[in-house]
Design a protein around this motif. Sequence first.
Motif, PDB file in Angstrom:
ATOM      1  N   GLN A 134       0.824  -1.204   0.000  1.00  0.00           N
ATOM      2  CA  GLN A 134       0.000   0.000   0.000  1.00  0.00           C
ATOM      3  C   GLN A 134       0.864   1.263   0.000  1.00  0.00           C
ATOM      4  OE1 GLN A 134      -2.821   0.144   3.199  1.00  0.00           O
ATOM      5  NE2 GLN A 134      -3.705   2.101   2.575  1.00  0.00           N
ATOM      6  N   GLY A 135       1.922   1.247   0.820  1.00  0.00           N
ATOM      7  CA  GLY A 135       2.819   2.400   0.839  1.00  0.00           C
ATOM      8  C   GLY A 135       3.544   2.600  -0.478  1.00  0.00           C
ATOM      9  N   TYR A 136       3.896   1.493  -1.138  1.00  0.00           N
ATOM     10  CA  TYR A 136       4.591   1.573  -2.432  1.00  0.00           C
ATOM     11  C   TYR A 136       3.687   2.227  -3.469  1.00  0.00           C
ATOM     12  CZ  TYR A 136       7.335   0.017  -6.473  1.00  0.00           C
ATOM     13  OH  TYR A 136       8.085  -0.023  -7.628  1.00  0.00           O
ATOM     14  N   PHE A 137       2.451   1.736  -3.580  1.00  0.00           N
ATOM     15  CA  PHE A 137       1.533   2.281  -4.585  1.00  0.00           C
ATOM     16  C   PHE A 137       1.111   3.701  -4.237  1.00  0.00           C
ATOM     17  CE2 PHE A 137       0.611  -2.329  -5.409  1.00  0.00           C
ATOM     18  CZ  PHE A 137       1.114  -2.332  -6.700  1.00  0.00           C
ATOM     19  N   THR A 138       0.999   4.002  -2.945  1.00  0.00           N
ATOM     20  CA  THR A 138       0.644   5.373  -2.559  1.00  0.00           C
ATOM     21  C   THR A 138       1.725   6.356  -2.963  1.00  0.00           C
ATOM     22  OG1 THR A 138      -0.668   4.587  -0.673  1.00  0.00           O
ATOM     23  CG2 THR A 138       0.089   6.865  -0.605  1.00  0.00           C
ATOM     24  N   HIS A 139       2.970   6.007  -2.696  1.00  0.00           N
ATOM     25  CA  HIS A 139       4.072   6.897  -3.064  1.00  0.00           C
ATOM     26  C   HIS A 139       4.205   7.004  -4.587  1.00  0.00           C
ATOM     27  CE1 HIS A 139       7.667   9.216  -2.622  1.00  0.00           C
ATOM     28  NE2 HIS A 139       8.447   8.289  -3.142  1.00  0.00           N
ATOM     29  N   LEU A 140       4.010   5.891  -5.281  1.00  0.00           N
ATOM     30  CA  LEU A 140       4.080   5.928  -6.746  1.00  0.00           C
ATOM     31  C   LEU A 140       2.956   6.783  -7.311  1.00  0.00           C
ATOM     32  CD1 LEU A 140       5.622   4.824  -9.188  1.00  0.00           C
ATOM     33  CD2 LEU A 140       4.048   2.879  -9.207  1.00  0.00           C
ATOM     34  N   ARG A 141       1.767   6.698  -6.723  1.00  0.00           N
ATOM     35  CA  ARG A 141       0.646   7.538  -7.164  1.00  0.00           C
ATOM     36  C   ARG A 141       0.941   9.018  -6.928  1.00  0.00           C
ATOM     37  NH1 ARG A 141      -4.103   7.593  -3.128  1.00  0.00           N
ATOM     38  NH2 ARG A 141      -2.435   8.809  -2.141  1.00  0.00           N
ATOM     39  N   ASP A 142       1.544   9.315  -5.766  1.00  0.00           N
ATOM     40  CA  ASP A 142       1.870  10.719  -5.480  1.00  0.00           C
ATOM     41  C   ASP A 142       2.894  11.257  -6.476  1.00  0.00           C
ATOM     42  OD1 ASP A 142       0.154  10.556  -3.364  1.00  0.00           O
ATOM     43  OD2 ASP A 142       1.723  10.159  -1.877  1.00  0.00           O
ATOM     44  N   LEU A 143       3.862  10.430  -6.857  1.00  0.00           N
ATOM     45  CA  LEU A 143       4.852  10.865  -7.841  1.00  0.00           C
ATOM     46  C   LEU A 143       4.205  11.116  -9.198  1.00  0.00           C
ATOM     47  CD1 LEU A 143       7.810   8.452  -6.948  1.00  0.00           C
ATOM     48  CD2 LEU A 143       7.633  10.889  -6.411  1.00  0.00           C
ATOM     49  N   LYS A 144       3.301  10.220  -9.602  1.00  0.00           N
ATOM     50  CA  LYS A 144       2.610  10.406 -10.879  1.00  0.00           C
ATOM     51  C   LYS A 144       1.714  11.645 -10.838  1.00  0.00           C
ATOM     52  CE  LYS A 144       4.386   6.818 -12.847  1.00  0.00           C
ATOM     53  NZ  LYS A 144       5.351   6.976 -13.979  1.00  0.00           N
ATOM     54  N   SER A 145       1.106  11.899  -9.691  1.00  0.00           N
ATOM     55  CA  SER A 145       0.275  13.101  -9.560  1.00  0.00           C
ATOM     56  C   SER A 145       1.109  14.363  -9.721  1.00  0.00           C
ATOM     57  CB  SER A 145      -0.435  13.100  -8.204  1.00  0.00           C
ATOM     58  OG  SER A 145      -1.298  11.984  -8.082  1.00  0.00           O
TER      59      SER A 145
END
Length: 226
Positions: A134-145
């Motif tokens: 969950q933390g991995y995908f959350t951080h990756l989503r924030d980077l893409k945002s």
Amino acid sequence: LPPILFTLIFASPTRAAELTLAQALELGATANVSALVGQESVTQAVEAARQQRSNLLPQISLDLQQERNQEVVVSATGVVQNAPFNRLDTNLVGTLWLLNPTQIATYAAARTGVKVAQLGHQQTLQSVLSAVAQGYFTHLRDLKSMEVIQSNIDQAQVLLTLAQAQLKAGVATQIDVTRAESQLAIAEQSRLQQETVIYQSELQLKQLLGLNPSGPLQLADFAAQG
């Protein structure tokens, strides 16, 4: 050190090593504090069971005692020294419980404790891996945002330049320029807010993986497969 952690520490300082999801899960299982504590609990339970099992084995004690004497006789004719006398006493004692319900029950309880510790460790490990994913995908989503926000800033900058050029050409008004400036300011404010969000999600992921909070971290792109 685990191979993944070794790669992250000794990567080139100019470019952080890309961390894949598989590597993050493996690192979470081997370096996360909660996972390590759970593994230590299992180890302690196993050792306690071994100690209780030793009570069921025969108890044997061996005592050795050596005595050495030498007689010396002093007479008028001289001193007579007899040969030394050696004595070795051995005492071997063994105890074997044919049936000890208390020790048997204690050993059974210790074995049950091992199973409980293993189940607790598996549950903790699953929770850690879920949090890492969950933390991995959350951080990756924030980077893409952030990439989307940066695109909005570039677009707002182009629109502002166009509005200023149209104002000079007399085909636009000052209101159009002000509106473009407002859109650019909003986009830049969103970028500042997103930087804070990225910083928080990065710290949370590093904490789950046991990484240095001030070290570099770069995530690899994740491609979903149908």
